[in-house]
Design a protein around this motif. Sequence first.
Motif, PDB file in Angstrom:
ATOM      1  N   VAL A   8       0.817  -1.208   0.000  1.00 57.36           N
ATOM      2  CA  VAL A   8       0.000   0.000   0.000  1.00 57.36           C
ATOM      3  C   VAL A   8       0.852   1.260   0.000  1.00 57.36           C
ATOM      4  CG1 VAL A   8      -2.009  -1.076   1.061  1.00 57.36           C
ATOM      5  CG2 VAL A   8      -0.236  -0.085   2.529  1.00 57.36           C
ATOM      6  N   LEU A   9       2.098   1.166   0.461  1.00 55.02           N
ATOM      7  CA  LEU A   9       2.999   2.314   0.470  1.00 55.02           C
ATOM      8  C   LEU A   9       4.410   1.849   0.165  1.00 55.02           C
ATOM      9  CD1 LEU A   9       3.081   5.313   2.878  1.00 55.02           C
ATOM     10  CD2 LEU A   9       5.181   4.058   2.473  1.00 55.02           C
ATOM     11  N   ASP A  10       5.067   2.582  -0.723  1.00 52.48           N
ATOM     12  CA  ASP A  10       6.442   2.248  -1.107  1.00 52.48           C
ATOM     13  C   ASP A  10       7.241   3.542  -1.225  1.00 52.48           C
ATOM     14  OD1 ASP A  10       8.724   1.020  -1.960  1.00 52.48           O
ATOM     15  OD2 ASP A  10       7.995   0.499  -3.958  1.00 52.48           O
ATOM     16  N   ALA A  11       8.156   3.755  -0.299  1.00 54.58           N
ATOM     17  CA  ALA A  11       9.006   4.957  -0.308  1.00 54.58           C
ATOM     18  C   ALA A  11      10.418   4.556  -0.716  1.00 54.58           C
ATOM     19  CB  ALA A  11       9.017   5.620   1.062  1.00 54.58           C
ATOM     20  N   ARG A  12      10.992   5.292  -1.656  1.00 50.66           N
ATOM     21  CA  ARG A  12      12.314   4.967  -2.190  1.00 50.66           C
ATOM     22  C   ARG A  12      13.209   6.198  -2.159  1.00 50.66           C
ATOM     23  NH1 ARG A  12      12.876  -0.673  -3.099  1.00 50.66           N
ATOM     24  NH2 ARG A  12      10.787  -1.469  -3.628  1.00 50.66           N
ATOM     25  N   GLY A  13      14.360   6.043  -1.536  1.00 50.36           N
ATOM     26  CA  GLY A  13      15.373   7.095  -1.554  1.00 50.36           C
ATOM     27  C   GLY A  13      14.899   8.425  -0.997  1.00 50.36           C
ATOM     28  N   LEU A  14      14.102   8.396   0.080  1.00 53.72           N
ATOM     29  CA  LEU A  14      13.554   9.635   0.633  1.00 53.72           C
ATOM     30  C   LEU A  14      14.661  10.479   1.267  1.00 53.72           C
ATOM     31  CD1 LEU A  14      10.132   9.096   2.414  1.00 53.72           C
ATOM     32  CD2 LEU A  14      10.641  10.338   0.321  1.00 53.72           C
ATOM     33  N   VAL A  15      14.722  11.737   0.859  1.00 51.61           N
ATOM     34  CA  VAL A  15      15.710  12.681   1.379  1.00 51.61           C
ATOM     35  C   VAL A  15      14.988  13.984   1.704  1.00 51.61           C
ATOM     36  CG1 VAL A  15      17.760  14.068   0.840  1.00 51.61           C
ATOM     37  CG2 VAL A  15      17.636  11.676   0.101  1.00 51.61           C
ATOM     38  N   LYS A  16      15.275  14.536   2.887  1.00 50.94           N
ATOM     39  CA  LYS A  16      14.785  15.854   3.245  1.00 50.94           C
ATOM     40  C   LYS A  16      15.905  16.630   3.924  1.00 50.94           C
ATOM     41  CE  LYS A  16      11.988  19.290   3.746  1.00 50.94           C
ATOM     42  NZ  LYS A  16      11.553  20.078   2.563  1.00 50.94           N
ATOM     43  N   HIS A  17      16.407  17.657   3.214  1.00 47.02           N
ATOM     44  CA  HIS A  17      17.448  18.530   3.742  1.00 47.02           C
ATOM     45  C   HIS A  17      16.860  19.919   3.970  1.00 47.02           C
ATOM     46  CE1 HIS A  17      20.918  15.959   1.842  1.00 47.02           C
ATOM     47  NE2 HIS A  17      20.242  15.314   2.779  1.00 47.02           N
ATOM     48  N   PHE A  18      17.024  20.437   5.165  1.00 42.03           N
ATOM     49  CA  PHE A  18      16.584  21.791   5.476  1.00 42.03           C
ATOM     50  C   PHE A  18      17.783  22.726   5.344  1.00 42.03           C
ATOM     51  CE2 PHE A  18      13.644  19.067   7.813  1.00 42.03           C
ATOM     52  CZ  PHE A  18      12.418  19.610   7.436  1.00 42.03           C
ATOM     53  N   SER A  74      14.376  14.881  -2.384  1.00 40.80           N
ATOM     54  CA  SER A  74      14.408  13.910  -3.477  1.00 40.80           C
ATOM     55  C   SER A  74      13.779  12.614  -2.987  1.00 40.80           C
ATOM     56  CB  SER A  74      15.851  13.664  -3.957  1.00 40.80           C
ATOM     57  OG  SER A  74      16.642  13.110  -2.929  1.00 40.80           O
ATOM     58  N   GLY A  75      13.522  11.718  -3.925  1.00 44.36           N
ATOM     59  CA  GLY A  75      12.914  10.443  -3.586  1.00 44.36           C
ATOM     60  C   GLY A  75      11.469  10.355  -4.053  1.00 44.36           C
ATOM     61  N   GLU A  76      10.881   9.177  -3.859  1.00 43.14           N
ATOM     62  CA  GLU A  76       9.517   8.920  -4.302  1.00 43.14           C
ATOM     63  C   GLU A  76       8.693   8.287  -3.182  1.00 43.14           C
ATOM     64  OE1 GLU A  76       9.632   6.511  -7.786  1.00 43.14           O
ATOM     65  OE2 GLU A  76      10.270   8.156  -9.092  1.00 43.14           O
ATOM     66  N   ILE A  77       7.417   8.633  -3.150  1.00 44.25           N
ATOM     67  CA  ILE A  77       6.471   8.034  -2.217  1.00 44.25           C
ATOM     68  C   ILE A  77       5.274   7.563  -3.025  1.00 44.25           C
ATOM     69  CG2 ILE A  77       5.053   8.374  -0.168  1.00 44.25           C
ATOM     70  CD1 ILE A  77       6.863  10.802   0.493  1.00 44.25           C
ATOM     71  N   THR A  78       5.108   6.273  -3.137  1.00 46.19           N
ATOM     72  CA  THR A  78       4.033   5.704  -3.934  1.00 46.19           C
ATOM     73  C   THR A  78       2.978   5.118  -3.016  1.00 46.19           C
ATOM     74  OG1 THR A  78       5.607   5.156  -5.694  1.00 46.19           O
ATOM     75  CG2 THR A  78       3.462   4.074  -5.762  1.00 46.19           C
ATOM     76  N   VAL A  79       1.757   5.621  -3.130  1.00 48.75           N
ATOM     77  CA  VAL A  79       0.627   5.120  -2.359  1.00 48.75           C
ATOM     78  C   VAL A  79      -0.396   4.566  -3.327  1.00 48.75           C
ATOM     79  CG1 VAL A  79      -1.225   5.716  -0.754  1.00 48.75           C
ATOM     80  CG2 VAL A  79       1.019   6.779  -0.498  1.00 48.75           C
ATOM     81  N   ALA A  91      -5.357  16.750  -7.487  1.00 45.10           N
ATOM     82  CA  ALA A  91      -4.916  15.360  -7.561  1.00 45.10           C
ATOM     83  C   ALA A  91      -4.230  14.939  -6.264  1.00 45.10           C
ATOM     84  CB  ALA A  91      -3.972  15.169  -8.751  1.00 45.10           C
ATOM     85  N   LEU A  92      -3.398  15.823  -5.717  1.00 45.25           N
ATOM     86  CA  LEU A  92      -2.725  15.530  -4.454  1.00 45.25           C
ATOM     87  C   LEU A  92      -3.735  15.463  -3.313  1.00 45.25           C
ATOM     88  CD1 LEU A  92      -0.165  15.121  -2.773  1.00 45.25           C
ATOM     89  CD2 LEU A  92       0.052  17.605  -2.646  1.00 45.25           C
ATOM     90  N   ARG A  93      -4.706  16.350  -3.325  1.00 42.21           N
ATOM     91  CA  ARG A  93      -5.716  16.355  -2.268  1.00 42.21           C
ATOM     92  C   ARG A  93      -6.493  15.039  -2.255  1.00 42.21           C
ATOM     93  NH1 ARG A  93      -8.210  20.585  -3.735  1.00 42.21           N
ATOM     94  NH2 ARG A  93      -6.906  22.038  -2.524  1.00 42.21           N
ATOM     95  N   ARG A  94      -6.825  14.548  -3.444  1.00 38.82           N
ATOM     96  CA  ARG A  94      -7.553  13.276  -3.520  1.00 38.82           C
ATOM     97  C   ARG A  94      -6.691  12.126  -3.023  1.00 38.82           C
ATOM     98  NH1 ARG A  94      -9.311  15.471  -8.441  1.00 38.82           N
ATOM     99  NH2 ARG A  94      -7.696  14.292  -9.562  1.00 38.82           N
ATOM    100  N   ALA A  95      -5.432  12.112  -3.423  1.00 39.73           N
ATOM    101  CA  ALA A  95      -4.540  11.014  -3.040  1.00 39.73           C
ATOM    102  C   ALA A  95      -4.277  10.994  -1.541  1.00 39.73           C
ATOM    103  CB  ALA A  95      -3.228  11.118  -3.815  1.00 39.73           C
ATOM    104  N   ARG A  96      -4.235  12.174  -0.924  1.00 35.40           N
ATOM    105  CA  ARG A  96      -3.923  12.243   0.496  1.00 35.40           C
ATOM    106  C   ARG A  96      -5.072  11.756   1.371  1.00 35.40           C
ATOM    107  NH1 ARG A  96      -1.473  18.064   1.763  1.00 35.40           N
ATOM    108  NH2 ARG A  96      -1.537  17.217   3.869  1.00 35.40           N
ATOM    109  N   ARG A  97      -6.228  11.559   0.786  1.00 34.66           N
ATOM    110  CA  ARG A  97      -7.335  10.987   1.552  1.00 34.66           C
ATOM    111  C   ARG A  97      -6.995   9.587   2.043  1.00 34.66           C
ATOM    112  NH1 ARG A  97     -12.849  12.394  -1.758  1.00 34.66           N
ATOM    113  NH2 ARG A  97     -13.594  10.759  -0.361  1.00 34.66           N
ATOM    114  N   ASN A  98      -6.090   8.917   1.341  1.00 33.43           N
ATOM    115  CA  ASN A  98      -5.793   7.524   1.643  1.00 33.43           C
ATOM    116  C   ASN A  98      -4.728   7.348   2.712  1.00 33.43           C
ATOM    117  OD1 ASN A  98      -6.649   4.921   1.058  1.00 33.43           O
ATOM    118  ND2 ASN A  98      -4.864   4.502  -0.223  1.00 33.43           N
ATOM    119  N   ILE A  99      -4.114   8.448   3.156  1.00 31.02           N
ATOM    120  CA  ILE A  99      -3.081   8.360   4.183  1.00 31.02           C
ATOM    121  C   ILE A  99      -3.260   9.534   5.145  1.00 31.02           C
ATOM    122  CG2 ILE A  99      -1.413   9.459   2.589  1.00 31.02           C
ATOM    123  CD1 ILE A  99       0.786   7.920   4.135  1.00 31.02           C
ATOM    124  N   GLN A 100      -3.570   9.220   6.381  1.00 31.20           N
ATOM    125  CA  GLN A 100      -3.863  10.230   7.387  1.00 31.20           C
ATOM    126  C   GLN A 100      -2.913  10.083   8.575  1.00 31.20           C
ATOM    127  OE1 GLN A 100      -6.394  12.765   7.088  1.00 31.20           O
ATOM    128  NE2 GLN A 100      -6.240  12.041   4.979  1.00 31.20           N
TER     129      GLN A 100
END
Length: 338
Positions: A8-18, A74-79, A91-100
Motif C-alpha cells: 500500500v505504500l512504497d518509499a524509495r530514496g527519501l531525502v529531506k534537507h533543510f 528527493s525520492g519517491e512516495i508511492t501510495v 490530484a494531491l488532495r484526492r490522493a492524500r485521503r488515503n493516508i492520514q
Amino acid sequence: MSDVSDLVLDARGLVKHFPITQGIVFKSKIGAVRAVDGVDLQLRRGETLGIVGESGCGKSTLAKLLVGLEKPTSGEITVRGENMVRLSGPALRRARRNIQMVMQDPYTSLNPRMTVGDIIGEPYAIHPDAVPRSGRERAVQELLDLVGLNPDHINRYPHQFSGGQRQRIGIARALALRPEIIVCDEPVSALDVSIQAQVINLLERLQRELGLSYIFIAHDLSVVRHISDRVAVMYLGKIVETGHHKAIYEQPTHPYTQALLSAVPVPDPRLRGHRDHIVLEGDVPSPANPPSGCRFRTRCWKAQPYCADHEPLLQVRQRAPHPSACHYAEIRDVLHRY
C-alpha cells in the motif's frame, strides 16, 4: 511475505534537507540539516511498521514526508500506485485521503475553539464529496462511537475531555475519510501508562475491523514491540536495522539497536543483573555535519578505520540474518533469557 499487490505504500530514496542560511536580506545557503537522508520503506495491507530511534533522528520528519506535510528534497512516495511527490493541487488532495495522521500531542493537535463535531467533521468540509452535508453529523457520531466516545458529546469542546479521550478524537478525525494508511507519530507518549494500553488496544481493534495499515513511531520500545509486525531503527536520518519484531528484539545485530534495547527497563526481577548494559559515549553528531562513512562510528565500540571511509549498506550479512547497516553486524543477546 505477501504478494506485491498487498503493497500500500512504497518509499524509495527519501531525502529531506533543510537549508542553513546566513544573512538577513541576501540570504546564502551555507549548509543543510540532513533530517532524512536516504530512507527506503514498504508497508503492506494490514501491517504495522514500527519506527524507533532517539530524539532528532528524523522520525517525525519522515512521518510528515509520508503524509505530504513536507515536500522531499528527493525520492519517491508511492501510495496505491500513485507517486505522491509528483502530484499537486486537486490530484494531491484526492490522493492524500488515503493516508492520514494521528499527532503526538492530544492537547495542541485539537483546535480549542472548535467543537468535537467540527474537528472530526472538518475533513468533510475539505472533501465535500466524501459525505453529503445532510449526513455529516450522523457520520461524526458514528466515528465517536467507533473510537469509544459518547456520540451525544458532539457539541463539547476539547478542554472538556481527558488526554486519552482527546487522542481518541484525533483518531476519529484520522478515520473520517476512511484511509488505508494511518501514520501514528508517537500517539501515546503524552498519556498515562494505563491510558496508553487503552489507546493501543483501540488501534489494534480498528486495524482488525477496518483493515488499516499503520506506521507507528514511538520512543517506547516495549510499545513498538507490542503493536508492530516489523520494526525499523533510525539513526541520524537513516534506517540502520529492520526486520520482524521478534528478530529485532531477540536477535539485534546493529550496535545502536543493541544499545537501545539495553536501556529498556525490565520488569522481571529474575533478569536483574543478567543483562548487558551498553553505555554509548559521546554526543549524537549534528545532522548538519554527520560523520563520514558509518554515521554511528563516533559512538560505536566496534568502529574500525574502515568504517570512516565506507558507508555500510542496509543489507543481510553473514552474521546478520536480517538487514543491518553495519560492517561488523552480528547477533548479540542483550537480555540473557532463561
